[in-house]
Design a protein around this motif. Structure first.
Motif, short mmCIF file in Angstrom:
data_model
loop_
_atom_site.label_atom_id
_atom_site.label_comp_id
_atom_site.label_asym_id
_atom_site.label_seq_id
_atom_site.Cartn_x
_atom_site.Cartn_y
_atom_site.Cartn_z
N TYR A 1 39.95 36.52 33.62
CA TYR A 1 40.92 37.61 33.57
C TYR A 1 40.75 38.43 32.29
CZ TYR A 1 45.30 40.15 33.32
OH TYR A 1 46.23 41.15 33.21
N ALA A 2 40.61 37.75 31.16
CA ALA A 2 40.44 38.45 29.89
C ALA A 2 39.18 39.29 29.89
CB ALA A 2 40.41 37.43 28.74
N ALA A 3 38.11 38.78 30.51
CA ALA A 3 36.86 39.54 30.56
C ALA A 3 37.02 40.81 31.39
CB ALA A 3 35.76 38.66 31.15
N VAL A 4 37.72 40.70 32.52
CA VAL A 4 37.94 41.88 33.36
C VAL A 4 38.78 42.92 32.63
CG1 VAL A 4 39.01 42.73 35.48
CG2 VAL A 4 37.66 40.63 35.52
N ARG A 5 39.82 42.45 31.97
CA ARG A 5 40.70 43.40 31.26
C ARG A 5 39.96 44.02 30.06
NH1 ARG A 5 42.59 44.46 34.58
NH2 ARG A 5 42.23 46.43 33.54
N ALA B 1 33.20 31.02 49.45
CA ALA B 1 31.85 31.52 49.24
C ALA B 1 31.18 30.77 48.09
CB ALA B 1 31.87 33.02 48.95
N ARG B 2 29.86 30.87 48.01
CA ARG B 2 29.15 30.26 46.90
C ARG B 2 29.54 30.95 45.60
NH1 ARG B 2 22.93 29.38 49.12
NH2 ARG B 2 23.46 27.85 50.77
N THR B 3 29.48 30.19 44.51
CA THR B 3 29.94 30.72 43.22
C THR B 3 29.18 31.98 42.83
OG1 THR B 3 30.52 28.49 42.46
CG2 THR B 3 30.23 30.19 40.78
N ARG B 4 27.86 31.97 43.00
CA ARG B 4 27.07 33.15 42.61
C ARG B 4 27.46 34.37 43.44
NH1 ARG B 4 20.71 32.38 41.94
NH2 ARG B 4 21.59 30.97 40.37
N ARG B 5 27.71 34.16 44.71
CA ARG B 5 28.07 35.27 45.59
C ARG B 5 29.45 35.82 45.23
NH1 ARG B 5 26.71 37.22 50.64
NH2 ARG B 5 28.42 38.07 51.89
N VAL C 1 33.05 39.92 42.62
CA VAL C 1 34.08 40.23 41.63
C VAL C 1 33.54 41.18 40.56
CG1 VAL C 1 35.49 39.25 39.77
CG2 VAL C 1 35.42 38.14 42.00
N ALA C 2 32.29 40.97 40.13
CA ALA C 2 31.71 41.82 39.09
C ALA C 2 31.59 43.27 39.55
CB ALA C 2 30.33 41.28 38.69
N VAL C 3 31.15 43.47 40.78
CA VAL C 3 31.03 44.83 41.30
C VAL C 3 32.41 45.51 41.40
CG1 VAL C 3 30.42 46.19 43.34
CG2 VAL C 3 28.89 44.37 42.55
N ILE C 4 33.39 44.77 41.93
CA ILE C 4 34.73 45.34 42.05
C ILE C 4 35.34 45.59 40.68
CG2 ILE C 4 37.05 44.99 42.98
CD1 ILE C 4 35.82 43.21 45.12
N ALA C 5 35.08 44.70 39.72
CA ALA C 5 35.61 44.88 38.36
C ALA C 5 35.06 46.15 37.73
CB ALA C 5 35.27 43.67 37.50
N ALA C 6 33.77 46.42 37.93
CA ALA C 6 33.18 47.64 37.38
C ALA C 6 33.80 48.88 38.01
CB ALA C 6 31.67 47.62 37.60
N ALA C 7 33.97 48.85 39.33
CA ALA C 7 34.58 49.98 40.02
C ALA C 7 36.03 50.18 39.57
CB ALA C 7 34.52 49.76 41.53
N SER C 8 36.76 49.06 39.41
CA SER C 8 38.14 49.14 38.96
C SER C 8 38.25 49.71 37.55
CB SER C 8 38.78 47.74 39.00
OG SER C 8 40.09 47.76 38.47
#
Length: 392
Positions: free
Chosen positions: A22-26, A362-366, A371-378
């Motif tokens: 969470y902290a990384a996304v914020r 889902a697998r952790t990597r997937r 989440v990484a793609v959505i976080a960048a878009a967000s």
């Protein structure tokens, strides 16, 4: 204190991956906002702490209630519309530290957002397991309007109080649930949703106890005394915060018990069952470019409704269903600023649990890649949004 620390430490360790994520996304969202704002010669910090509602909260903290703005069309915007817990905390932090009221609001919001994320994790882990809990927190963090979680707004504080009240209900801590619900009721008008969850859980527990007694044919089945008293006390505590503030506003304005509704009417806020919002969406179809926005709004509302129906079908605990249902109804059926509706839905985190369960399988990597793609878009959307129209 030792016992509390003994219980808290393992709980915090379990939640650590969720909180770090969470902290990384914020942090990504704040860095993106800072870079975008600098490119437009704006202050990201000002956008977070001294614009829109944040400015109203700091004025309450500094000057108290009584400030209002009269618009040319006759509307009256009174700061009595803003519930008091956040400005109280801003004043407290400002008194005990060198921070200004705006700085204090930012600090309170950041800390509250972490406690909110922890609460979302605790609730989801209790119902669906640790992996789903981590995914739920990350999904809450990457919502398109997630940047609001880092603003000097009351959404993070409210979500923290609501999530931990719901967790207390799920774990049978009735007094804690009632107290946190009361504090949530001092934070935002939608505190009604937490009160409703406490009352629904209390009534359901009472009916279940009566059914069990009737089925057993014995009045001595299941200990009634302390548990029943705690349920009653929790239910009695839950509405006190909201009721106290609403009645105080009514007394101050001379409007009686409904005086707060008059204050909200000055902001053109009310509850019309969604009629005004439906007209707003319908008006989008008068031209081709705006029709695309209309389609987007319909799809968004449909997604919210579908998620809630899925929550019901998956058998989420009653307190979560009641809470999410009331938050959603108040957000979608209010005649308030239509651009605020995504922000008003931000505390409705139980709606994310069906998606969190899918992501957890889902697998952790997937799942991490998604989440990484959505976080960048967000992060990009949040920076664009605050540098544009911003949250009203």
């Amino acid at each position: 204190m030792t016992d509390l620390g003994t219980r808290t430490e393992p709980a915090l360790r379990r939640a650590a991956p969720a909180l770090l994520g969470y902290a990384a996304v914020r942090a990504l969202g704040l860095i993106t906002l800072a870079l975008w704002s600098a490119a437009r010669d704006k202050s990201a910090y000002t956008l977070l702490t001294a614009r829109w509602d944040a400015l109203w909260y700091t004025r309450v903290a500094e000057l108290g209630y009584g400030y209002e703005v009269r618009l040319p069309n006759g509307d009256v915007h009174s700061n009595l519309a803003f519930f008091p817990l956040l400005p109280w905390l801003e004043r407290l932090v400002s008194v005990v530290t060198p921070l200004s009221y705006a700085d204090a609001g930012f600090v309170v919001s950041l800390l509250a957002s972490l406690f909110a994320a922890w609460g979302v994790f605790a609730v989801t882990e209790h119902v669906y397991g640790r992996r789903a809990g981590v995914c739920a927190v990350l999904l809450w963090a990457v919502l398109p309007v997630g940047i609001v979680q880092s603003m000097a707004y009351s959404e993070s504080l409210f979500t923290a109080l609501a999530a931990w009240s719901l967790y207390a209900l799920l774990t049978g801590r009735w007094l804690t649930a009632g107290l946190l619900a009361s504090l949530a009721g001092l934070t935002r008008p939608v505190g009604l949703a937490v009160v409703a969850a406490v009352w629904a859980a209390g009534i359901a527990a009472f009916l279940r106890d009566r059914r069990d007694r009737a089925a057993s044919g014995s009045e001595r089945v299941a200990p009634a005394g302390a548990t029943t008293a705690a349920q009653a006390a929790g239910m009695a505590l839950a509405p006190l915060g909201a009721a106290a503030y609403v009645l105080w506003v009514g007394h101050r304005t001379g409007g009686g018990p409904l005086g707060y509704l008059d204050v909200q009417a000055g902001w053109r806020n009310g509850f019309d069952g969604g009629y005004a919002f439906a007209r707003f969406v319908g008006d989008k179809f008068t031209s081709f470019p705006s029709a695309l926005a209309g389609v987007g709004l319909i799809v968004g509302v449909g997604l919210v409704v579908w998620l809630y129906v899925t929550c019901v079908r998956q058998g989420q605990p009653l307190p979560l269903l009641v809470y999410a249902g009331v938050v959603t109804a108040l957000a979608l059926c209010a005649s308030s600023y239509f651009g605020s509706k995504p922000r008003l839905l931000l505390p409705a985190f139980p709606l994310l649990l069906p998606l969190a369960r899918v992501l957890a399988r889902a697998r952790t990597r997937r799942s991490a890649g998604i989440v990484a793609v959505i976080a960048a878009a967000s992060a990009l959307y949040g920076a664009f949004w605050l540098n544009g129209s911003g949250p009203p």
